[in-house]
Design an enzyme around this catalytic site. Structure first.
Site, short mmCIF file in Angstrom:
data_model
loop_
_atom_site.label_atom_id
_atom_site.label_comp_id
_atom_site.label_asym_id
_atom_site.label_seq_id
_atom_site.Cartn_x
_atom_site.Cartn_y
_atom_site.Cartn_z
N ASP A 141 -10.41 -5.05 -1.41
CA ASP A 141 -9.40 -4.93 -0.46
C ASP A 141 -10.23 -3.92 0.75
O ASP A 141 -10.56 -2.71 0.15
CB ASP A 141 -8.40 -4.13 -1.03
CG ASP A 141 -7.35 -3.34 -0.12
OD1 ASP A 141 -6.50 -2.72 -0.65
OD2 ASP A 141 -7.47 -3.68 1.06
N ASP A 184 0.73 -1.15 0.04
CA ASP A 184 0.07 -0.09 0.14
C ASP A 184 0.80 1.11 0.14
O ASP A 184 1.56 1.41 1.00
CB ASP A 184 -0.98 0.02 1.26
CG ASP A 184 -1.87 -1.06 1.09
OD1 ASP A 184 -2.21 -1.61 2.07
OD2 ASP A 184 -2.50 -1.22 -0.05
#
Ligand code: DX5
Length: 235
Positions: free
Chosen positions: A184, A45
């Site tokens: 996600d 991320d």
């Protein structure tokens, strides 16, 4: 008369992808090593404190981690200007890059990622409609439907996103596309079932993995919960 072979739809691999955002950054290589027996895919991320209200890692961390892991690095670029960093992430060892459709310039970004030879992903926030993704489905390798508003781990799964996942899945089947459908945010043993049923095959999970006593066992538990639940999955 020659037998006509039925057209077999691409059956993507069902996999759980542990999000390192919830891992111990002080022992990142160790944390990744511990879950590696349970997956082949690692979401990274990347946040710029502008497109999302948090700051995480850049190419140097990806490069360091690359030296310790052969997993597929799926770099999720939550950046307002991803085009400025694509080459640096590729050079650092990213295998796939995913940019957000909300930042615009999507066709140019897809072209640039193709030039760089990375796997191409396109992400949409929970409130971004299917129609924003639709023109690009046949030009990408992966579509990421965020099931939380990006920026932090430990948020609640937004079930309303499943309609969009199902439409992406239907469009992929109808178009004979080879497409990974990733979700996600708030994914665990319970919510993964709805996502699999909608047609997703890549399940990013952060706190439901690294927040557990035994992260590897958690990965395997989520995978068991997903397996066989995917719409169109061959039993
Ligand atoms: C949030 C990140 C997610 C997050 C998921 O913006 O993109 O990958 O780490 O964490 P959980 O699974 O805890 O929601």
């Amino acid at each position: 008369m020659a037998r006509v072979e039925p057209v077999r739809a691409h059956v993507p691999t069902v996999r759980v992808a542990p999000s390192i955002l919830s891992a111990d950054f002080g022992d990142l290589a160790g944390a990744v090593g511990r879950i590696a027996p349970g997956t082949d895919w690692l979401p990274v991320d990347v946040m710029d404190g502008h497109f999302v209200p948090n700051l995480t890692v850049g190419p140097p961390v990806v490069a360091s981690l690359r030296a310790h892991s052969s997993l597929f690095f799926d770099t999720h670029l939550m950046l307002s200007e991803p085009g400025r960093y694509l080459e640096a992430f590729r050079d650092a060892g990213a295998d796939g890059c995913t940019v957000h459709v909300e930042v615009g310039e999507t066709a140019a970004l897809i072209g640039r990622m193709r030039e760089l030879g990375v796997r191409v992903g396109l992400a949409a926030n929970p409130d971004t409609p299917f129609e924003a993704l639709e023109p690009f489905l046949d030009r990408v390798d992966l579509v990421l439907c965020m099931t939380v508003f990006p920026g932090f781990g430990g948020q609640t799964f937004i079930a309303d996103v499943m309609d969009k996942v199902a439409r992406v899945h239907e469009a992929a089947l109808a178009g004979g596309l080879t497409l990974d459908i990733e979700v996600d945010g708030g994914i665990d043993e319970r919510t993964v079932v709805a996502a699999a049923r909608a047609g997703a095959n890549v399940f990013v999970a952060g706190s439901a993995v690294f927040g557990r006593e035994d992260p590897l066992d958690a990965v395997r538990g989520i995978l068991r919960a997903a397996a066989g639940r995917r719409t169109g999955a061959t039993p």
